[in-house]
Design a protein around this motif. Structure first.
Motif, PDB file in Angstrom:
ATOM      1  N   GLY A  75       0.804  -1.217   0.000  1.00  0.00           N
ATOM      2  CA  GLY A  75       0.000   0.000   0.000  1.00  0.00           C
ATOM      3  C   GLY A  75       0.839   1.270   0.000  1.00  0.00           C
ATOM      4  N   ALA A  76       0.165   2.395  -0.129  1.00  0.00           N
ATOM      5  CA  ALA A  76       0.851   3.689  -0.050  1.00  0.00           C
ATOM      6  C   ALA A  76       1.547   3.800   1.306  1.00  0.00           C
ATOM      7  CB  ALA A  76      -0.149   4.819  -0.248  1.00  0.00           C
ATOM      8  N   SER A  77       0.956   3.172   2.322  1.00  0.00           N
ATOM      9  CA  SER A  77       1.513   3.272   3.674  1.00  0.00           C
ATOM     10  C   SER A  77       2.928   2.712   3.778  1.00  0.00           C
ATOM     11  CB  SER A  77       0.588   2.563   4.668  1.00  0.00           C
ATOM     12  OG  SER A  77      -0.683   3.184   4.659  1.00  0.00           O
ATOM     13  N   PHE A  80       5.435   5.276   2.552  1.00  0.00           N
ATOM     14  CA  PHE A  80       5.802   6.301   3.543  1.00  0.00           C
ATOM     15  C   PHE A  80       7.177   5.984   4.133  1.00  0.00           C
ATOM     16  CE2 PHE A  80       1.033   6.982   4.829  1.00  0.00           C
ATOM     17  CZ  PHE A  80       0.782   7.539   3.585  1.00  0.00           C
ATOM     18  N   TRP A 100      -2.654  11.664   5.974  1.00  0.00           N
ATOM     19  CA  TRP A 100      -1.752  10.813   5.178  1.00  0.00           C
ATOM     20  C   TRP A 100      -0.385  11.474   5.089  1.00  0.00           C
ATOM     21  CZ3 TRP A 100      -3.536   6.308   5.392  1.00  0.00           C
ATOM     22  CH2 TRP A 100      -4.881   6.013   5.144  1.00  0.00           C
ATOM     23  N   THR A 144       1.523  15.571  -0.748  1.00  0.00           N
ATOM     24  CA  THR A 144       0.370  14.697  -0.982  1.00  0.00           C
ATOM     25  C   THR A 144      -0.540  15.505  -1.900  1.00  0.00           C
ATOM     26  OG1 THR A 144       0.632  13.979   1.307  1.00  0.00           O
ATOM     27  CG2 THR A 144      -1.404  13.322   0.175  1.00  0.00           C
ATOM     28  N   ASN A 146      -3.411  14.999  -3.433  1.00  0.00           N
ATOM     29  CA  ASN A 146      -4.850  15.055  -3.166  1.00  0.00           C
ATOM     30  C   ASN A 146      -5.113  14.512  -1.764  1.00  0.00           C
ATOM     31  OD1 ASN A 146      -7.640  15.526  -4.257  1.00  0.00           O
ATOM     32  ND2 ASN A 146      -7.823  13.385  -3.668  1.00  0.00           N
ATOM     33  N   THR A 148      -7.468  13.141   0.412  1.00  0.00           N
ATOM     34  CA  THR A 148      -8.681  12.341   0.267  1.00  0.00           C
ATOM     35  C   THR A 148      -9.730  12.635   1.344  1.00  0.00           C
ATOM     36  OG1 THR A 148      -6.999  10.704  -0.306  1.00  0.00           O
ATOM     37  CG2 THR A 148      -9.267   9.962  -0.342  1.00  0.00           C
ATOM     38  N   ASP A 167       2.804  11.655  -3.075  1.00  0.00           N
ATOM     39  CA  ASP A 167       1.780  10.636  -2.865  1.00  0.00           C
ATOM     40  C   ASP A 167       0.584  11.077  -3.705  1.00  0.00           C
ATOM     41  OD1 ASP A 167      -0.344   9.080  -1.996  1.00  0.00           O
ATOM     42  OD2 ASP A 167      -0.103   9.527   0.144  1.00  0.00           O
ATOM     43  N   SER A 169      -2.020   8.943  -4.407  1.00  0.00           N
ATOM     44  CA  SER A 169      -2.953   7.817  -4.261  1.00  0.00           C
ATOM     45  C   SER A 169      -4.343   8.118  -4.811  1.00  0.00           C
ATOM     46  CB  SER A 169      -3.109   7.457  -2.780  1.00  0.00           C
ATOM     47  OG  SER A 169      -1.930   6.903  -2.278  1.00  0.00           O
ATOM     48  N   SER A 170      -4.846   9.333  -4.530  1.00  0.00           N
ATOM     49  CA  SER A 170      -6.257   9.556  -4.846  1.00  0.00           C
ATOM     50  C   SER A 170      -6.496  10.534  -5.992  1.00  0.00           C
ATOM     51  CB  SER A 170      -7.018   9.988  -3.590  1.00  0.00           C
ATOM     52  OG  SER A 170      -6.374  11.080  -2.977  1.00  0.00           O
ATOM     53  N   GLY A 188      -1.517   3.926  -3.537  1.00  0.00           N
ATOM     54  CA  GLY A 188      -2.291   2.689  -3.548  1.00  0.00           C
ATOM     55  C   GLY A 188      -3.204   2.734  -4.772  1.00  0.00           C
ATOM     56  N   GLN A 190      -6.143   1.562  -5.162  1.00  0.00           N
ATOM     57  CA  GLN A 190      -7.585   1.401  -4.897  1.00  0.00           C
ATOM     58  C   GLN A 190      -8.434   2.666  -4.924  1.00  0.00           C
ATOM     59  OE1 GLN A 190      -5.109   0.918  -2.755  1.00  0.00           O
ATOM     60  NE2 GLN A 190      -5.546   1.672  -0.733  1.00  0.00           N
ATOM     61  N   LYS A 191      -7.865   3.791  -5.362  1.00  0.00           N
ATOM     62  CA  LYS A 191      -8.675   5.000  -5.468  1.00  0.00           C
ATOM     63  C   LYS A 191      -9.003   5.341  -6.926  1.00  0.00           C
ATOM     64  CE  LYS A 191      -7.819   5.718  -0.964  1.00  0.00           C
ATOM     65  NZ  LYS A 191      -6.519   6.157  -0.460  1.00  0.00           N
TER      66      LYS A 191
HETATM   67  C1  LIG Z   1      -5.791   5.987   0.926  1.00  0.00           C
HETATM   68  C2  LIG Z   1      -4.581   6.821   0.984  1.00  0.00           C
HETATM   69  C3  LIG Z   1      -3.372   6.338   1.531  1.00  0.00           C
HETATM   70  C4  LIG Z   1      -3.258   4.972   2.164  1.00  0.00           C
HETATM   71  O1  LIG Z   1      -3.184   4.017   1.182  1.00  0.00           O
HETATM   72  P1  LIG Z   1      -2.961   2.464   1.547  1.00  0.00           P
HETATM   73  O2  LIG Z   1      -2.750   1.869   0.200  1.00  0.00           O
HETATM   74  O3  LIG Z   1      -4.213   2.005   2.222  1.00  0.00           O
HETATM   75  O4  LIG Z   1      -1.775   2.367   2.430  1.00  0.00           O
HETATM   76  C5  LIG Z   1      -2.271   7.166   1.488  1.00  0.00           C
HETATM   77  N1  LIG Z   1      -2.330   8.391   0.959  1.00  0.00           N
HETATM   78  C6  LIG Z   1      -3.465   8.900   0.435  1.00  0.00           C
HETATM   79  C7  LIG Z   1      -3.483  10.266  -0.154  1.00  0.00           C
HETATM   80  C8  LIG Z   1      -4.623   8.123   0.432  1.00  0.00           C
HETATM   81  O5  LIG Z   1      -5.762   8.609  -0.095  1.00  0.00           O
END
Ligand SMILES: *Cc1c(COP(=O)(O)O)cnc(C)c1O
Length: 357
Positions: A75-77, A80, A100, A144, A146, A148, A167, A169-170, A188, A190-191
């Motif tokens: 994951g994005a985590s 980090f 985040w 970061t 966006n 979220t 980052d 992710s979203s 990640g 999943q967004k």
């Molecule tokens: C959801 C999110 C994360 C966490 O992502 P994981 O894949 O669940 O670790 C990190 N950064 C942002 C901006 C997010 O929206």
């Protein structure tokens, strides 16, 4: 199947066409007579999917030569931590625009000297700080793009005096990005680009390998670059779904075309939030996100929050409850969220206004 309007923040709505294509691969992967989750990740059929997926990333985001796209777990985590492990030698700089961002900074602090150059924590992160100074001696600056949870977004690629890491992710693949301005972009899936289980990392090859600490094998970007993301077994199913999601995006006209649609969807909802006296947007106007739109009831209608949730639920809306740290409502309008869903939410807000004013 029940028709719903899915505004979930992540995991979230994905293109139906991509889901159906993956169901096909679950039954019979490329005529192998096996499911995609049964074949060897060393087979030539799977190798082709890995190459095609990286090529789709490069094509859709116009990624210049010298960059690789990795598909990892954790994951994005986990990024980090991997970011400071691989890039922090003397000092790192962070922009604190949400939890985040704060979590990413916390991991960097565990590795070395990491400073926050600006923060919007004072007002529950409802704006993107401006006018801060990035230390010239930082190994990198982390943002970061966006946020979220709060619905704020940095929509321009900033000019940065030190290597820039983001980052995304979203908001990845929601708008054009000048990748050459960054040494690393991660998130990640999943967004906006697939299901949970795979993490994308766009990395400039010549930017890695510059710190002198020991980096555990699995946390070293070089391991994954050298092994084309197959040092160990990759998250096969998630990558397959990402592959089909990106093909869908390409059929939509790519990132430029989807950006125009995303802006239209967001504008429609923001216009209603600004017009409808029962609701108020929480993010500062010049920091508003196109992906996650956060709003609350106006103070005089505070007691109507539950009632609006009920009506929205009756009208088929899913996932509009705001994050627990902010309250109110949040509608996530990712790439696969159709205009019809946004129109339905706006209609629901108007219906609620007629019932209650
Ligand atoms: C959801 C999110 C994360 C966490 O992502 P994981 O894949 O669940 O670790 C990190 N950064 C942002 C901006 C997010 O929206």
């Amino acid at each position: 199947m029940k028709a719903v309007h899915n505004f979930n923040a992540g995991p979230c709505v994905l293109p139906q066409e991509a889901i159906h294509a993956v169901i096909e691969s679950l039954n019979d992967f490329k005529g192998t007579g096996m499911s995609v989750i049964e074949v060897s990740h060393r087979s030539k059929e799977w190798d082709a999917v890995m190459h095609e997926t990286e090529a789709l990333w490069k094509e859709l985001l116009h990624i210049p030569d010298g960059y690789r796209v990795l598909f990892l777990g954790g994951g994005a985590s986990l990024q980090f931590l991997m970011v400071p492990m691989n890039f922090l030698q003397h000092k790192a700089a962070y922009l604190e625009t949400g939890v985040w961002a704060k979590k990413s900074w916390k991991e960097a602090k565990g590795i070395g000297d990491a400073v926050v150059v600006a923060s919007s924590a004072d007002t529950t992160y409802n704006y993107i700080p401006k006018g801060y100074t990035i230390p010239e001696d930082a190994d990198y600056f982390h943002i970061t793009t966006n946020n979220t949870i709060y619905g704020t977004e940095i929509r321009e690629d900033m000019v940065c005096p030190v290597p820039l890491i983001a980052d995304m992710s979203s908001d990845i693949m929601s708008r054009p990005v000048d990748v050459s301005k960054y040494v690393l972009i991660y998130g990640g899936a999943q967004k906006n680009v697939g299901p949970a289980g795979v993490t994308f990392v766009i990395v400039k090859e010549d930017a890695i390998g510059k710190v002198d600490r020991y980096i555990p094998t699995m946390l070293n970007y070089k391991t994954h670059v050298d092994n084309d993301s197959m040092f160990n077994t990759p998250p096969v199913f998630s990558i397959m779904m990402m592959n089909e999601t990106l093909k869908w995006l390409k059929r939509q006209g790519g990132v430029e075309a989807i950006n125009q649609r995303n802006v239209k969807k967001a504008n429609l909802l923001y216009e209603e939030i600004d017009r409808n006296p029962m609701f108020v947007g929480t993010a500062e106007k010049d920091s508003r996100s196109i992906m996650n739109i956060c709003f609350v009831m106006s103070p005089e209608y505070k007691d109507k929050e539950e009632a609006f949730m009920m009506l929205a639920k009756e009208r088929g809306m899913v996932g509009i409850k705001g994050h627990r740290s902010v309250g109110g409502f949040r509608a996530s309008l990712y790439n696969a969220c159709p205009m019809e869903s946004v129109q339905a939410l706006v209609a629901c807000m108007q219906e609620f206004e007629q019932q209650n004013r």
